[in-house]
Enzyme design. Structure first.
Site, mmCIF file in Angstrom:
data_model
loop_
_atom_site.group_PDB
_atom_site.id
_atom_site.type_symbol
_atom_site.label_atom_id
_atom_site.label_comp_id
_atom_site.label_asym_id
_atom_site.label_seq_id
_atom_site.Cartn_x
_atom_site.Cartn_y
_atom_site.Cartn_z
ATOM 1 N N ASP A 71 0.845 -1.199 0.000
ATOM 2 C CA ASP A 71 0.000 0.000 0.000
ATOM 3 C C ASP A 71 0.882 1.253 0.000
ATOM 4 O O ASP A 71 0.395 2.371 -0.128
ATOM 5 C CB ASP A 71 -0.997 -0.009 1.168
ATOM 6 N N SER A 72 2.217 1.053 0.080
ATOM 7 C CA SER A 72 3.139 2.166 -0.132
ATOM 8 C C SER A 72 3.018 2.697 -1.560
ATOM 9 O O SER A 72 3.557 3.769 -1.876
ATOM 10 C CB SER A 72 4.586 1.759 0.176
ATOM 11 N N ASP A 110 -1.003 -6.248 -0.716
ATOM 12 C CA ASP A 110 -1.220 -5.577 0.569
ATOM 13 C C ASP A 110 -2.676 -5.125 0.666
ATOM 14 O O ASP A 110 -3.184 -4.474 -0.250
ATOM 15 C CB ASP A 110 -0.295 -4.347 0.621
ATOM 16 N N LYS A 140 -1.363 -9.531 2.477
ATOM 17 C CA LYS A 140 -0.740 -9.042 3.723
ATOM 18 C C LYS A 140 -1.700 -8.076 4.387
ATOM 19 O O LYS A 140 -2.384 -7.300 3.693
ATOM 20 C CB LYS A 140 0.591 -8.338 3.431
ATOM 21 N N GLU A 142 -2.123 -5.594 8.213
ATOM 22 C CA GLU A 142 -1.442 -5.070 9.400
ATOM 23 C C GLU A 142 -2.187 -5.458 10.676
ATOM 24 O O GLU A 142 -3.414 -5.614 10.664
ATOM 25 C CB GLU A 142 -1.326 -3.540 9.300
ATOM 26 N N GLU A 208 8.262 -4.395 11.290
ATOM 27 C CA GLU A 208 8.731 -3.102 10.767
ATOM 28 C C GLU A 208 9.190 -2.200 11.912
ATOM 29 O O GLU A 208 8.473 -2.015 12.910
ATOM 30 C CB GLU A 208 7.607 -2.414 9.967
HETATM 31 O O1 KIV Z 1 3.422 -1.141 1.712
HETATM 32 C C1 KIV Z 1 4.582 -1.437 2.021
HETATM 33 O O2 KIV Z 1 5.547 -1.111 1.304
HETATM 34 C C2 KIV Z 1 4.783 -2.181 3.251
HETATM 35 C C3 KIV Z 1 6.185 -2.488 3.695
HETATM 36 C C4 KIV Z 1 6.870 -1.263 4.167
HETATM 37 C C5 KIV Z 1 6.183 -3.524 4.723
HETATM 38 O O3 KIV Z 1 3.834 -2.524 3.883
#
Ligand code: KIV
Length: 291
Positions: A71-72, A110, A140, A142, A208
């Protein structure tokens, strides 16, 4: 060796022509069970984020074990200030592009903020979208104890889950900013979170921004692999955001990032030479023109 053989190592001795840093007898396609095998054999797992077909092809061919369509992308593709605004609808096409590009790496999608917090059914519905519409190989999300039910429900449906604890960017306002997690008394809570996601069925857990000593304790307690992002060396694998690792990001990057290339400078220089060539008439030359 086929990817069906359970003990194919992720990397070891021997050189694969296509993947010089990977074992010649390694898996053709990385599966979640190879993560388990890697932890058992002490072989470090490597991951990068990717948001598009071209980087996914490059990273996959170079031998990366998994690609996270993070989600980055909220920051690195869509230009938001945080990961909070990015949506499932925005991430699905990116995930599809990455999944279509790889031949070996495991692709993890994510789950963005707001797509799983309401409960197990919402989480499953989101995970199904990523698997069905984007052909991800795993998802993934959180959260430790607070996401246990969601992880259980998704795993029960046959979808592998990578958990993510420590600093969780979707909670940055609740956590009070980008703050290292698990220091002092909070270490025990972090270990409880790690055990909770393992019990819920996660195949791996991202740690993290956690002190190295705490990450080492978590790694020793867990049967599933730990993947560090700013968690020091005593974890089972390392993950970096590709735009940080390749020097694409403008401004400050976190202390834990090692910059392996300076792609921003290379591209800046290329653009400057292109505009200069066009201005001077050096481009296009006869060899770039049709008769
Ligand atoms: O979205 C992302 O890049 C992440 C990583 C920093 C773990 O969740």
């Amino acid at each position: 060796m086929t990817d069906l053989e359970p003990d194919a190592p992720l990397s070891a001795s021997g050189v694969d022509v296509q993947h010089p840093y990977r074992a010649a007898n390694g898996p053709k396609r990385v599966r979640t069970r190879h993560f388990q095998g890697a932890k058992a054999q002490g072989i470090p797992i490597t991951g990068l984020t990717s948001y598009d077909m071209l980087t996914a092809q490059i990273f996959d061919a170079a031998g990366i074990d998994f690609l996270l369509v993070g989600d980055s992308a909220g920051n690195n593709v869509f230009g938001y200030d945080t990961t909070l605004p990015v949506t499932v609808d925005e991430l699905i096409p990116l995930t599809r592009a990455v999944a279509r590009a790889v031949t070996r790496a495991l692709v993890v999608a994510d789950m963005p903020f707001g797509s799983y917090e309401s409960g197990a059914e919402q989480a499953l519905a989101t995970a199904v979208r990523f698997m069905k519409e984007a052909q991800a190989h795993a998802v993934k999300l959180e959260g430790g104890k607070r996401s246990q039910e969601q992880i259980q429900r998704i795993v029960a449906a046959g979808i592998p889950v990578m958990a993510h604890i420590g600093f969780t960017p979707q909670s940055e306002h609740g956590l009070g900013g980008h703050i290292i997690q698990g220091r002092g008394d909070a270490a025990d809570e972090l270990i409880e979170d790690a055990l909770a996601v393992q019990d819920a069925g996660a195949f791996a857990v991202v740690l993290e921004m956690v002190p190295s000593s705490v990450a080492a304790r978590v790694t020793a307690r867990l049967a599933i692999p730990t993947i560090g992002v700013g968690a020091g060396p005593s974890v089972d694998g390392q993950l970096l955001v590709w735009t940080d690792f390749a020097g694409m990001t403008q401004g400050r990057v976190p202390k834990f990032v090692k910059q392996y290339a300076d792609v921003r400078s290379i591209l800046t220089d290329a653009v400057q030479r292109f505009t200069a060539d066009v201005a001077s008439g050096a481009y296009p030359a006869p060899e770039h023109s049709y008769e």
